[in-house]
Design a protein around this motif. Sequence first.
Motif, PDB file in Angstrom:
ATOM      1  N   GLU A   6       0.831  -1.196   0.000  1.00 12.58           N
ATOM      2  CA  GLU A   6       0.000   0.000   0.000  1.00 12.58           C
ATOM      3  C   GLU A   6       0.869   1.251   0.000  1.00 12.58           C
ATOM      4  O   GLU A   6       1.992   1.243   0.508  1.00 12.58           O
ATOM      5  N   SER A   7       0.307   2.315  -0.520  1.00 10.56           N
ATOM      6  CA  SER A   7       0.967   3.605  -0.477  1.00 10.56           C
ATOM      7  C   SER A   7      -0.092   4.699  -0.524  1.00 10.56           C
ATOM      8  O   SER A   7      -1.241   4.451  -0.873  1.00 10.56           O
ATOM      9  N   GLY A   9      -0.859   6.896   2.118  1.00 10.86           N
ATOM     10  CA  GLY A   9      -1.324   7.391   3.399  1.00 10.86           C
ATOM     11  C   GLY A   9      -0.539   8.606   3.843  1.00 10.86           C
ATOM     12  O   GLY A   9       0.489   8.954   3.272  1.00 10.86           O
ATOM     13  N   LEU A  20      -5.202   6.275  -1.954  1.00 18.08           N
ATOM     14  CA  LEU A  20      -4.408   5.115  -1.611  1.00 18.08           C
ATOM     15  C   LEU A  20      -4.272   4.193  -2.811  1.00 18.08           C
ATOM     16  O   LEU A  20      -5.195   4.066  -3.615  1.00 18.08           O
ATOM     17  N   CYS A  22      -2.690   0.197  -3.979  1.00 21.11           N
ATOM     18  CA  CYS A  22      -2.199  -1.103  -3.558  1.00 21.11           C
ATOM     19  C   CYS A  22      -1.849  -1.911  -4.790  1.00 21.11           C
ATOM     20  O   CYS A  22      -2.704  -2.109  -5.668  1.00 21.11           O
ATOM     21  N   TYR A  94      -5.685  -1.194   5.201  1.00 20.00           N
ATOM     22  CA  TYR A  94      -5.079  -2.420   4.709  1.00 20.00           C
ATOM     23  C   TYR A  94      -5.670  -2.830   3.369  1.00 20.00           C
ATOM     24  O   TYR A  94      -6.892  -2.830   3.205  1.00 20.00           O
ATOM     25  N   THR A 115      -1.203   1.140   5.617  1.00 24.96           N
ATOM     26  CA  THR A 115      -0.699   2.499   5.509  1.00 24.96           C
ATOM     27  C   THR A 115      -1.530   3.401   6.421  1.00 24.96           C
ATOM     28  O   THR A 115      -2.759   3.298   6.466  1.00 24.96           O
ATOM     29  N   GLN A 116      -0.850   4.249   7.167  1.00 23.68           N
ATOM     30  CA  GLN A 116      -1.513   5.082   8.159  1.00 23.68           C
ATOM     31  C   GLN A 116      -2.161   6.292   7.505  1.00 23.68           C
ATOM     32  O   GLN A 116      -1.537   7.006   6.722  1.00 23.68           O
TER      33      GLN A 116
END
Length: 121
Positions: A6-7, A9, A20, A22, A94, A115-116
């Motif tokens: 993932e990216s 965040g 986001l 994935c 997620y 990713t937060q």
Amino acid sequence: QVQLVESGGGLVQAGGSLRLSCVASGTFFSINVMGWYRQAPGKQRELVATFTTDGRTNHADSVKGRFTISADNAKKTVYLQMNSLKPEDTAVYYCNLKGSRSPFTRGADYWGQGTQVTVSS
């Protein structure tokens, strides 16, 4: 040999937007669903949105009208466009994939590391 990454965040103010992404690596005999879940501290992991490989989507009531899931099946990539973000959207997000690696194996769930997403008021 299967990995979901993932990216996208980060920190954003209420009312802002994030997208986001994935990407699933590895080969699959079949992929049934890709989607997003989220989990806030001390709370249960909850469904956010799913995208089936035949093009059907669904979104949790809490994000309808604000979040949109989309996917590029050829690239094995799923996206989550998040608009009008609220503090209650703060969570680790997620990526999830439901599929099988070969015709001889059962379908299984695969998860990214998360990713937060933090939304300030």
